[in-house]
Design a protein around this motif. Structure first.
Motif, PDB file in Angstrom:
ATOM      1  N   GLU A  36       0.841  -1.200   0.000  1.00 45.38           N
ATOM      2  CA  GLU A  36       0.000   0.000   0.000  1.00 45.38           C
ATOM      3  C   GLU A  36       0.874   1.248   0.000  1.00 45.38           C
ATOM      4  O   GLU A  36       1.740   1.412   0.859  1.00 45.38           O
ATOM      5  CB  GLU A  36      -0.905  -0.004   1.230  1.00 45.38           C
ATOM      6  N   GLU A  37       0.643   2.119  -0.960  1.00 45.93           N
ATOM      7  CA  GLU A  37       1.322   3.408  -1.010  1.00 45.93           C
ATOM      8  C   GLU A  37       0.283   4.512  -0.857  1.00 45.93           C
ATOM      9  O   GLU A  37      -0.708   4.533  -1.582  1.00 45.93           O
ATOM     10  CB  GLU A  37       2.069   3.579  -2.331  1.00 45.93           C
ATOM     11  N   ARG A  38       0.527   5.417   0.088  1.00 43.45           N
ATOM     12  CA  ARG A  38      -0.462   6.465   0.320  1.00 43.45           C
ATOM     13  C   ARG A  38       0.190   7.646   1.036  1.00 43.45           C
ATOM     14  O   ARG A  38       1.329   7.571   1.504  1.00 43.45           O
ATOM     15  CB  ARG A  38      -1.629   5.939   1.144  1.00 43.45           C
ATOM     16  N   GLU A  39      -0.568   8.751   1.122  1.00 46.17           N
ATOM     17  CA  GLU A  39      -0.149   9.922   1.875  1.00 46.17           C
ATOM     18  C   GLU A  39      -1.208  10.228   2.933  1.00 46.17           C
ATOM     19  O   GLU A  39      -2.391  10.312   2.621  1.00 46.17           O
ATOM     20  CB  GLU A  39       0.023  11.136   0.954  1.00 46.17           C
ATOM     21  N   ASP A  40      -0.780  10.357   4.163  1.00 48.31           N
ATOM     22  CA  ASP A  40      -1.674  10.724   5.258  1.00 48.31           C
ATOM     23  C   ASP A  40      -1.323  12.122   5.743  1.00 48.31           C
ATOM     24  O   ASP A  40      -0.147  12.512   5.761  1.00 48.31           O
ATOM     25  CB  ASP A  40      -1.543   9.745   6.431  1.00 48.31           C
ATOM     26  N   LEU A  41      -2.329  12.855   6.142  1.00 49.33           N
ATOM     27  CA  LEU A  41      -2.128  14.174   6.731  1.00 49.33           C
ATOM     28  C   LEU A  41      -2.396  14.091   8.229  1.00 49.33           C
ATOM     29  O   LEU A  41      -3.487  13.718   8.658  1.00 49.33           O
ATOM     30  CB  LEU A  41      -3.070  15.205   6.095  1.00 49.33           C
ATOM     31  N   TYR A  42      -1.387  14.419   9.034  1.00 46.86           N
ATOM     32  CA  TYR A  42      -1.504  14.340  10.488  1.00 46.86           C
ATOM     33  C   TYR A  42      -1.557  15.747  11.082  1.00 46.86           C
ATOM     34  O   TYR A  42      -0.807  16.642  10.678  1.00 46.86           O
ATOM     35  CB  TYR A  42      -0.308  13.622  11.094  1.00 46.86           C
ATOM     36  N   LEU A  43      -2.425  15.904  12.054  1.00 48.40           N
ATOM     37  CA  LEU A  43      -2.478  17.152  12.812  1.00 48.40           C
ATOM     38  C   LEU A  43      -1.372  17.128  13.855  1.00 48.40           C
ATOM     39  O   LEU A  43      -1.277  16.187  14.650  1.00 48.40           O
ATOM     40  CB  LEU A  43      -3.833  17.304  13.493  1.00 48.40           C
ATOM     41  N   LEU A  44      -0.521  18.145  13.848  1.00 45.90           N
ATOM     42  CA  LEU A  44       0.555  18.221  14.829  1.00 45.90           C
ATOM     43  C   LEU A  44       0.017  18.782  16.138  1.00 45.90           C
ATOM     44  O   LEU A  44      -0.546  19.876  16.176  1.00 45.90           O
ATOM     45  CB  LEU A  44       1.688  19.095  14.307  1.00 45.90           C
ATOM     46  N   ILE A  45       0.197  18.024  17.210  1.00 49.71           N
ATOM     47  CA  ILE A  45      -0.244  18.449  18.540  1.00 49.71           C
ATOM     48  C   ILE A  45       0.989  18.420  19.437  1.00 49.71           C
ATOM     49  O   ILE A  45       1.330  17.377  20.005  1.00 49.71           O
ATOM     50  CB  ILE A  45      -1.347  17.521  19.103  1.00 49.71           C
ATOM     51  N   PRO A  46       1.708  19.545  19.555  1.00 45.01           N
ATOM     52  CA  PRO A  46       2.977  19.545  20.279  1.00 45.01           C
ATOM     53  C   PRO A  46       2.837  19.010  21.707  1.00 45.01           C
ATOM     54  O   PRO A  46       1.930  19.386  22.449  1.00 45.01           O
ATOM     55  CB  PRO A  46       3.372  21.030  20.282  1.00 45.01           C
TER      56      PRO A  46
END
Length: 206
Positions: A36-46
């Motif tokens: 599986e090849e994909r791009e995920d967008l993660y919310l940065l929560i310091p």
């Protein structure tokens, strides 16, 4: 909603060839899965290690850590932290279009490129293992995944075990599959210092 027990390791660079070979030969065996090849967008929560928020393929996924099971020693040189997580999913075709390149450029969301191989092993009452589809999360078992990551143009890799089933067997399913598969793991260490989930990786290293 899906409840899981998980243990995972991260390291910089590309997947070591010995680990990639072990995963192909001993984990997947003849049960070849589509990579599986994909791009995920993660919310940065310091500073947050207990909550993950990501968007992928028009789905918003959240993962909340509810329990730390503690340290598991799966072999003398294979040590990690096991945790209990609850995952929820919301699907909406508009989601990815709302997170524009301009928003990503502000640094609140980060793109993570993934090339992932995974398989699920069902755990029988006698602790024998049967390979199965990773979609069969309602049955007693554990997903095993090896993932090459690219974030901010830097390569990382991750090896993870994610068990599901009835609540009282979550940690047992994880240990059963991990210990069985690690019997043939190469003579390499997986250290406690490198064992954490995606939220800590994102908050500390990205």
């Amino acid at each position: 909603m899906l409840t899981t027990s998980e243990i995972r390791w991260f390291d910089r660079g590309k997947v070591p060839p010995a680990i990639e070979n072990w995963f192909t030969v001993d984990v997947l065996r003849e049960n070849r899965q589509t990579i599986e090849e994909r791009e995920d967008l993660y919310l940065l929560i310091p500073g947050c290690e207990f909550l993950g928020v990501k968007v992928r393929q028009n789905r918003l996924e959240t993962k909340l850590r509810v329990t730390e099971f503690g340290i598991l020693q799966l072999r003398n040189d294979l040590i990690g932290v096991a945790e209990k997580w609850i995952k929820t999913t919301c699907e909406d075709a508009k989601l990815e279009s709302l997170i524009t390149p301009e928003i990503v450029a502000k640094g609140q969301w980060v793109k993570v490129e993934k090339v992932r191989s995974q398989i699920r092993y069902l755990v029988a009452d006698d602790y024998s293992l049967t390979p199965a589809s990773t979609a069969e999360t309602s049955q007693e078992g554990c997903n095993v995944e090896l993932t090459q990551l690219i974030v901010n143009h830097h390569p990382w890799w991750s090896l993870g075990f994610e068990a599901s089933g009835t609540d009282d067997k979550l940690i047992s399913n994880l240990e059963t599959v991990a210990k069985k598969l690690f019997q043939t793991f190469p003579e390499l260490e997986l250290n406690l210092v490198n064992s954490y989930a995606y939220p800590k990786w994102l908050s500390v290293f990205v």
